[in-house]
Write an enzyme that holds these catalytic residues in place. Structure first.
Site, PDB file in Angstrom:
ATOM      1  CG  ASP A   1       3.055   6.125   2.432  1.00 19.05           C
ATOM      2  OD1 ASP A   1       2.019   5.560   2.814  1.00 19.05           O
ATOM      3  OD2 ASP A   1       4.116   6.148   3.101  1.00 19.05           O
TER       4      ASP A   1
ATOM      5  NE  ARG B   1      -2.040  -1.821   3.472  1.00 21.76           N
ATOM      6  CZ  ARG B   1      -2.582  -2.139   4.653  1.00 21.76           C
ATOM      7  NH1 ARG B   1      -3.857  -1.985   4.855  1.00 21.76           N
ATOM      8  NH2 ARG B   1      -1.824  -2.621   5.624  1.00 21.76           N
TER       9      ARG B   1
ATOM     10  NE  ARG C   1       8.838   8.955   2.278  1.00 23.05           N
ATOM     11  CZ  ARG C   1       7.664   9.576   2.490  1.00 23.05           C
ATOM     12  NH1 ARG C   1       6.527   8.884   2.424  1.00 23.05           N
ATOM     13  NH2 ARG C   1       7.627  10.860   2.767  1.00 23.05           N
TER      14      ARG C   1
ATOM     15  CE1 TYR D   1       8.110   0.162  -1.685  1.00 26.37           C
ATOM     16  CE2 TYR D   1       8.609  -1.857  -0.482  1.00 26.37           C
ATOM     17  CZ  TYR D   1       7.692  -0.917  -0.921  1.00 26.37           C
ATOM     18  OH  TYR D   1       6.362  -1.075  -0.610  1.00 26.37           O
TER      19      TYR D   1
END
Length: 247
Positions: free
Chosen positions: A52, A50, A198, A111
């Protein structure tokens, strides 16, 4: 009823994220609406991650169930037609086992985070990377990143609103590489905490600037306190690259 597995690419900039929100347009919304325009069925599309608001995907994986008889090829073609003009595309579509679940069956998520390390403003990469104007040492960032690899309590890198049952995660790999003015951080794990990637990037920037050492990153990790780590890197540089499933 047939279950289909979708591989999806999208530019996250116009959206509030993958998941439906009370306000704003989500990627889930536009995919479900495109399916409805194709076959008249209201269905829920479940994603592996999910993402952002502002986060992109090169290989998001999702699944949905349809009662209408169709082929995977026709479904992908029709959904892509109805997705226009949104920056979302179905890259692949295939029939899946009835018990396949895009989120819960995933073995690994990959990622990538892009930093453009230059003084000049971004033009082509605006909204698709993080510009850091001060010089960064990618080698120092990579060395510090190795402290985070393995199973740890990642509370220091977890968002305050993270809903995960536990902060303990296993980070399989985290590498930092430089290609000219671009620095790429690549991570692999079964799952990640909210904002974990992040927050790790924001912390490793401190190592790249020479402000922190690998020891400082280790101390931040062991503190189990979000305030002990670096700032959260912008969403613009983050990409969900791929999701791995059992053969």
């Amino acid at each position: 009823m047939t279950r289909y597995r979708l591989t999806i690419e999208y530019d996250g900039r116009p959206f509030v994220g993958w998941q439906h929100q009370a306000e704003g347009l989500a990627i889930q919304d536009v995919v479900e609406e495109a399916v409805f325009k194709f076959c008249g069925e209201r269905t829920t599309v479940y994603a592996a991650g999910r993402t952002d608001a502002g986060v992109h995907a090169l290989g998001q994986v999702a699944h949905l169930d349809l009662a209408r008889e169709t082929t995977a090829f026709r479904l992908a073609e029709a959904v892509n037609f109805h997705l226009k003009p949104h920056p979302v595309a179905i890259l692949d579509c295939a029939a899946a086992a009835p018990d396949f679940h895009a989120r819960f069956a995933a073995l690994e998520r990959r990622y990538r985070y892009r930093i453009v390390n230059r003084r000049a403003p971004l033009t082509l990469d605006q909204g698709r990377a993080w510009r850091v104007s001060v010089p960064l040492d990618a080698g120092a960032m990579h060395a510090a990143a190795q402290v985070l690899v393995g199973q740890h309590d990642f509370t220091s890198f977890r968002a305050a609103d993270c809903q995960a049952a536990t902060p303990v995660k296993t980070l399989d790999a985290l590498t930092v590489s430089r290609y000219g003015e671009e620095i790429e951080l690549a991570a692999r794990a079964r799952s990640f905490l909210h904002h974990q990637m992040r927050n790790m990037v924001g912390t490793l920037r401190l190592a790249g600037e020479g402000k922190w050492s690998a020891r400082d990153v280790k101390k931040a990790l062991e503190a189990r306190d979000r305030a002990a780590a670096g700032a959260t890197a912008p969403a613009a540089g983050l990409y969900l690259v791929a999701v791995k499933y059992p053969e």
